[in-house]
Structures are given as C-alpha cells and as structure tokens.
Design a protein around this motif. Structure first.
Motif, mmCIF file in Angstrom:
data_model
loop_
_atom_site.group_PDB
_atom_site.id
_atom_site.type_symbol
_atom_site.label_atom_id
_atom_site.label_comp_id
_atom_site.label_asym_id
_atom_site.label_seq_id
_atom_site.Cartn_x
_atom_site.Cartn_y
_atom_site.Cartn_z
ATOM 1 N N TRP A 1 35.479 39.961 43.195
ATOM 2 C CA TRP A 1 36.290 40.022 41.971
ATOM 3 C C TRP A 1 36.688 38.597 41.575
ATOM 4 N N TRP B 1 38.044 38.122 38.164
ATOM 5 C CA TRP B 1 38.835 38.243 36.924
ATOM 6 C C TRP B 1 39.878 39.329 37.144
ATOM 7 N N ILE B 2 41.111 38.907 37.393
ATOM 8 C CA ILE B 2 42.141 39.888 37.743
ATOM 9 C C ILE B 2 43.435 39.578 37.008
ATOM 10 N N GLU C 1 43.580 36.490 34.668
ATOM 11 C CA GLU C 1 43.611 36.761 33.228
ATOM 12 C C GLU C 1 45.028 36.724 32.681
ATOM 13 N N SER D 1 40.168 42.821 32.465
ATOM 14 C CA SER D 1 40.089 42.910 33.934
ATOM 15 C C SER D 1 40.570 44.286 34.389
#
Length: 854
Positions: free
Chosen positions: A213, A215-216, A245, A271
């Motif tokens: 992951w 993009w959170i 994000e 996300s």
C-alpha cells in the motif's frame, strides 16, 4: 477504606463557563485497600465517558446568573475493573510466595476515578499518603505509597506523571503508549510495561510497505496520544515510500462538524486504506457515522487502543471494521486469575460502590434490603463461577498481563533492594537502602535495573527511557461462525530483532473483507484450495483419532495413545477400557454358572456327608470323595477371579489358583482311579496290593502331585509373573485391559501339567473300564476325563483366536465346563442311588451284583 459520599451513584465534577472545577464528591466506588509493609498505589477508571448536565443558577441580583455544569461518569468499564483485580491477584500471589520479599508484605491502595482532574487528585492523594478528605473534624493517617500503577490512558498519565515525578515516586503504566512519555526530562519516574507508540508506528509502517500500500489516509484522536502517534507513523511511512493522501483529527467530545468533515474526506478520497490512531470511543463514533452514510470497501489499520476491544462488537456499524489489521501486545495465560475473578463477591468489598453496581448489573438484582425499581432483591446465591462475561473471560489476556508484569516489576525491585549486600549497593559508597524505611526514590533506582522472565518466557526490563521491549502480534478482525468479531494473529513484530527479521508475516496477500470460505468449525481443518489465497479453503472433517479444538484449524492433532477423538472430532476423550465385568450379560451369566456350580457341589457334599456310613459312599473312598468335592468348589470359585478389572494381584491369583485347584482335583480323581484298580486286583485270591496303596499312600499321592504344581507356580511368579496390560493394538478406539502372562512358558507349563495328569487319569480309567459293576466307577471316571480332555483340547485354539475380553470368557467357560463334567459324571449317579434308590445302597446288593458278574 476510602470514604464515600452517600446519595451519589457516580462522581461528578462541576464547572462554570470560566472552567473553574470543584468537586461535590471526591471519588466514586472504591476497591478496598490492603495494608502492608510496603504499599503500591493503583489508579483506574471503572467508569468511562462523561456526560454534562448544565444548570442556570440565579444569584441575588437578576442580572447575576451563572451556568453550572456537572460532568458525570457513565458506563461501566469491566476491563478497567479486571485490571484492578489483576493487580490485587498479583500482590496476593507475591505475598504467598516465600521466595519473594521474605518477611515483607505488600499492600495496595486503589483509586477509581473518572476524568483527568479526579485522576490527578487521586495521584496526589497516593503521593501525600492521605487516606481520604482532611478537615478539622477528620484527620487521617499519612500512608504514602512506594509506586503507582496506572493509568490506562495516555492523556491522564501525561497530566499526573510530571507532578508525581517531583516526589520521585515511580509511575508504571500498563496501557499509556504515547511516545511523548519517553521524555525522561519531563517524566523522570515514568515506566511502562507496554511498548511506546513509536514502535507501534514503526510496525504499522512496515506493515503498509509489506502489503504494497502506498496511498493511505490517516485519522487520529485529537490529543497527545493520537497526534504524536500519527506524526511518528507519517515520518516512518514516508521513509518507506508511502504517501499520505490526507490526515485529520477529531475528538469524541468535539463538535459534530469535525466528524462530518472527516466523513466527507473519506467519501471523496481515492485511497481505500485508513489508519485510525484513536481509542475505542472515537472509532465507534466514526464507524457509526460511516455506516449511516453507507461507506464501504475501506480497509482499516487500527492502533492497539481499539483493535482488540471487545466492546466494538456491540456498537452500531461495527461491520465495516471486519478485516481490520492492527498490532497489539501478545496474549498470555495467567494461571489462577480466572479463579480469582470468579471468586469476587460484594462481601469481600462491602464499601465498594462499583462492586455493588457491577454485581447488580451482572445479575439484574438489587443488593439493598428491598427491591428498587424493576430489580428484585439479590438472593445471596449469585456467583460469578457460572457467568460468562468480559470480566471473567481470560482467553484474551493482553493488557491485563501488563498490569501483572507491572506489579511483579515493583516486587522484583523491592526484592533486590531488601537483598542488597552492603558495599555492593547502587547508592553512594556502595550503600544499601534501609529496609525499615524504604523511600520511593530508592525503589525508583532499583526499578530501572529490573530484569526478569515471566513464567510464559517473556523477558521484562526497562530501557533508559523507561520503555519495555517492543513486541507485537499482528491481528486481523474476523467474524466467527457465532456472529461475533474476534482477532486472529497473522504475524508478529519484534523491535529487538535485526531489521529484516523484525516483521514476520505470510507472503500470501490478505483479503480481510471478502470471505472466500466459511470458518471451519472445531472438528475439521482447513485444506487450501489450489491456486487460491489462504482465505479460500475446504473444511475437511478430521479423521478418526485426530481432533481440532478451535475454529479454522490448520491441521488436526493426533490424540495421545490412550485417547480417542469424540464424535464431533473436537476433543480427545479417554479410550473406553474394556474387560469382562460382572455388569455385562456375559459376565453375569458366567458368574451365575460359577455360583451354581458351587451350590451343587456343596449340596452333593451335604448328601455324601449325611450318608457317609452307607456302603456306596464308603466303597468309593469317602475321604477322596470329600477332597474331590472340595477341590471342585475351589475350581468353580477360581473362575470368579477372571471377572472384573485386572490388577497385579488378580492376574497372579487367577492363573495360579486355576492351576493348583485343577491339579488337586485331577489328583483326587487319579487317586480314586488307582484305588479302583487296586481294589479289584486285591480282591483276587493271593493278592496283597491294598497294603501298598492304603489311605496314607493315597494322601501322599494327592499331596505330591499338587506340590509339583505349586512349585511350578512359585517359579512362574518369581521369574516373570502375570501383570495387567493395556492392549492398544487390537482395537484403535478402545483399550483392552487384560492379564499379560509374563512368562508364556510358565502358563503353558501349568496348563500342560494339568493335561498330563488328566491324560494319565484317562488312560488308567480306560484300562479299568471292564471291571465288575460294583467297581464301575472306572467307567464313570473314563467318561468324565474324556469330557475334561475334550474341553481343554478345544480350549487351546479358542483361547488363541479369541479377541479381547472373549479370551477370558473362553478360559472361564473351559474351567466351568470341565468342572461340571467331573461333578455330574462322578457324583450324579451316586447321589441318584442314595436319594432315590436306597435299596441298592446296601452291602448285600453290592456283593450280590459283584458275585453275579464274576
């Protein structure tokens, strides 16, 4: 006991709009104190949540008005109460351990407080040693503590730890994880048995990187715990190339607009992974809000403050949290704690308001003399031993174990202090502390040097910042087949290992939200479907003899040799032990025939005794007849030793008794047979054989033959006697309890000797079968020995081929059949003549018959 205001069921704080707080009551329901030589303090919050009730008060002047707000503690927190009980349990355990703190008894003083101001007040009371409120009418004894355990929250701990540090009193928290508490300048006396959020943030960042992951979103509670946590996480995550994000924060007591703003961010974000660094209160509010907005498809990462909280399953919208991942401390078993928790009773804490409220809530009754409201009075028979609740549940002891370790950390520090050798102490010139006047700053010095290992193998020590070793379990929230939510361990993080070995997890991607297969119930195991991820599997029932006692077992476990799987294949139960018993039909029938034989033999003996002077009895040697009847009685009785549970003595008795009694029996028959031949030969003219086989020689013959068998049995029992043996080979699902022969040679020697005598007796009787009718006992003996030999010849193959307890039944049948054959063939004709044809039981008749036959 701490004083308690009457008329209040919970503690409240009043504050005006200028935020000037003052107390109507000091504390709510308290856990009792326990006096000791050294006292440890504890601060817990048995109630969580605050509710404000505002009142508008009018002063003397119309324009002089002031709004007063009362902040009240709300719902029960059984986990906090369990923490307190764990502390009490650990102290009691230490006091009962003669190897720790010899001659010193630990005591405790525990405060139950809600709200930061109350918690601060409790900490000051513990440090100052005040037992309660001080007034002109009431002055209490000064009893300061040597260490303070608590609090669970980072925010209250941040508030009181610097104040307590001024007095050099150690503070050991089991749940305050804020990384800011590692600052030794601001919190010089703070320790904790839970890792710092710094390590948790590092572990979460490694997890995000490992799962690919990049993009959170990040959301936190708006206090030191949340803000410091996400700051450390963002810094670590960015080092791994993870992009954030958005990041935001809110508070459970903040305006609803904050929650709406965050919900809108989640809905509009691209996300699908969200890190929630908050407590269970904030995540419940957020989950409910997202549930109402029908927001789905979100993968949650949780902090340890809520990822294992069991109250989540009772909150609205908790379904969106299924599949959440997070790190938490390892779970362990604390032996004896469950018994301690289930032994709780209001009589142990008669002045504790919380214990009363807890008891009334669990059993839905009132402890007051008369029922109040809708609750009936408690009967006094209520007990926690039969109650399943979060309080008595010890299957997930994670943070409770931290309380346990905190108490033992203080105990080990005190133990080292008391065992200090002068000249080797940690103080100036190697001096040691005075055991009679232990000071908190001295305990603080030893606490920093604590290093011990728990019974579960966990090492406990503190670094220079007062932090414990960072070791986490990675858990995944899943729905069980019971519809409840539970965490499943899928990895570990250990900060003490080298970088590449700190985080261990399966390489197979997780699909935490979608469920490919239903959970496998106990009694089955998972078999992965080829080409699919680990969540796709078939549930295969465990084979016979193997079990799985938990949901989603990877494999079945084989039962121990003496155990077998139950019908559901979820538990190993002892194998059925099989042996011939009196209670079963076969055992009852055999025992009945044995006793019937004893009865008939006894009856025959009585008949012969009552007619012992008659010619028929005297002509057949009454002495040998009575001895034969006695031996037949023993033969019938010895068959009973083969029935019942085999033991060491019964195994030795059954075979030796059988061998000796049958040899005695056959010896008597052999003596009678020889006597018949001798008597016939002696009746011939010029014969004097009877003087060589008189009564003395007859007795000597019986004793000699029997003595040989006795010697064989003694040798058998001395060299290798029979013994009870569990035969687990014959059947897989049950155990045959049988008598192992020990020495097979001994057994067959005993049996063979009986056969030799029986064969000899048969041959001699057969040779005398054509004697005159008055000596026709030879014919009878020939027929009886023919039956005897036929039975025992048939016994050998039947004995070898019969399985289990039927081997014993065959042996008993052979004993009974041969005994009945001897009894009926030898004695029945004589008894018939004695009882029903007495005219033939005369010398004249016998002599006439003998003369005619010549």
């Amino acid at each position: 006991m701490h004083p308690q205001r009457r008329g209040h069921s919970f503690s409240c704080q009043k504050a005006d709009k200028l935020h000037l707080f003052f107390m109507f009551t000091q504390v709510s329901g308290h856990v009792p104190r326990y006096d000791g030589d050294v006292v440890i303090g504890g601060i817990f919050s048995f109630r969580t949540g605050l509710k404000s009730v505002c009142l508008l008060l009018h002063r003397l002047l119309p324009f002089d008005r002031r709004e007063i707000c009362i902040y009240c503690c709300l719902s029960f927190n059984f986990r906090e109460f369990k923490f307190a009980q764990a502390m009490i349990f650990a102290i009691n355990e230490i006091n009962e351990n003669p190897d720790m703190l010899p001659g010193v008894k630990l005591g405790y003083r525990i405060y139950d407080d809600c709200g930061t101001m109350d918690i601060l007040r409790a900490a000051l009371a513990l440090v100052s040693g005040l037992g309660g409120e001080v007034s002109d009418e009431n002055c209490t004894k000064i009893e300061s503590v040597q260490a303070i355990l608590g609090h669970s929250g980072s925010r209250p701990t941040i508030a009181f730890a610097p104040v307590v540090g001024r007095f050099h009193v150690p503070v050991i928290s089991h749940f305050a994880t804020c990384a800011c508490l590692s600052n030794r300048k601001e919190y010089p006396t703070f320790f904790r048995t839970i890792p710092s959020d710094y390590y948790q943030s590092q572990a979460l960042a490694k997890l995000v990187k490992h799962l690919g992951w990049t993009w959170i979103g990040v959301i936190a509670v708006e206090n030191e715990y949340g803000l410091n946590g996400i700051a450390a996480f963002i810094q670590a995550a960015q080092e791994y190339g993870v992009c954030i994000e958005y990041s935001d924060a809110f508070s459970s007591s903040g305006p609803p607009a904050d929650l709406q703003r965050i919900t809108s961010k989640i809905q509009s974000a691209s996300s699908k992974v969200i890190l929630a660094f908050m407590s269970h209160r904030e995540i419940k509010l957020l989950a409910k809000q997202l549930y109402e907005q029908n927001v789905t498809g979100v993968q949650w990462l949780g902090s340890d403050a809520w990822i294992t909280d069991h109250s989540l399953a009772d909150s609205e919208g908790h379904g969106i949290l299924v599949g959440s991942l997070g790190f938490t401390v390892s779970r362990v078993q604390i032996h004896g704690l469950e018994e301690h928790l289930r032994g709780l009773h209001p009589s142990l804490f008669p002045h504790s308001r919380f214990v009363r409220d807890f008891w009334e809530d669990v059993f839905d009754c009132s402890l007051k003399a008369t029922a109040t409201g809708r609750r009936k009075p408690c009967s006094g028979l209520e007990s926690l031993r039969d109650v399943e609740s979060p309080f008595t549940d010890v299957s997930e002891l994670r943070f409770t174990n931290n309380v346990y370790k905190s108490v033992y950390s203080v105990a080990y520090a005190l133990d080292a202090l008391l065992k200090c050798e002068e000249g080797r102490g940690p103080f100036s010139n190697g001096s040691c502390a005075n055991p009679a006047q232990i000071q908190p700053w001295q305990v603080l010095e030893y606490l920093s040097m604590v290093n011990f290992t728990t019974p579960e193998g966990e090492r406990v020590y503190f670094d220079s910042n007062g932090d414990s070793p960072a070791r986490y379990e990675l858990v995944n929230l899943q729905i069980t087949n019971r519809g409840t939510m539970e965490e499943v361990t899928v990895g570990i993080y250990d900060a003490s290992q080298p970088g590449s070995q700190q985080f261990i997890m399966s390489d197979t991607p997780l699909v935490p939200v979608s469920v490919c297969s239903e959970s496998c119930p106990p009694g089955s195991h998972k078999v992965l479907q080829k080409g699919l991820p680990v969540c796709c599997y078939d549930c295969i029932r465990c084979p016979a003899g193997e079990i799985s006692n938990s949901t989603d077992s990877i494999h079945c476990m084989k039962c121990a040799p003496e155990f077998w799987s139950n019908e559901r294949r979820d538990a190993c139960i002892p194998k059925e032990i099989e042996f011939l018993t009196y209670g079963e039909i076969l055992g009852t029938l055999l025992a009945s025939f044995s006793l019937l034989g004893v009865f008939l033999t006894t009856l025959t003996t009585i008949v012969f005794y009552c007619h012992k002077e008659t010619p028929l009895v005297r002509a057949n040697n009454s002495e040998l007849s009575f001895l034969l009847l006695f031996s037949l009685t023993l033969c019938f009785l010895c068959s009973l030793t083969f029935i019942g549970r085999p033991t060491q003595w019964s195994c030795m008795l059954r075979h030796t008794a059988f061998g000796i009694t049958f040899v005695l029996c056959i010896s008597c028959v052999l003596g009678k047979t020889i006597l018949v031949l001798m008597a016939f030969k002696a009746s011939l003219p010029g014969s004097n054989l009877m003087k060589w086989f008189g009564p003395t020689q007859q007795r000597l013959c019986v004793v000699s033959f029997t003595l040989i068998q006795v010697v064989i049995c003694i040798l058998w029992l001395t060299i290798s006697p029979p013994f009870p043996f569990k035969n687990m080979i014959l059947y897989r699902d049950r155990i045959i309890l049988e008598c192992q022969l020990g020495s097979a040679l001994g057994f067959w020697a005993v049996l063979g000797y009986v056969g030799v005598l029986a064969g000899l007796c048969f041959v001699i009787a057969f040779l005398g079968r054509k004697l005159p009718d008055n000596f026709n006992e030879a014919k009878i003996i020939t027929f009886s020995m023919l039956i005897f030999c036929a039975v025992w010849i048939a016994f050998v193959p039947a004995y070898i081929s019969s399985p289990g307890k039927f081997t014993v039944a065959v042996e008993i049948f052979a004993i009974l059949a041969s005994s009945y054959g001897l009894l009926f063939c030898i004695f029945m004709p004589k008894c018939f003549i004695i009882l029903f044809m007495p005219e033939k039981n005369t010398k004249k008749h016998m002599f006439r018959k003998s003369t005619n036959n010549r």
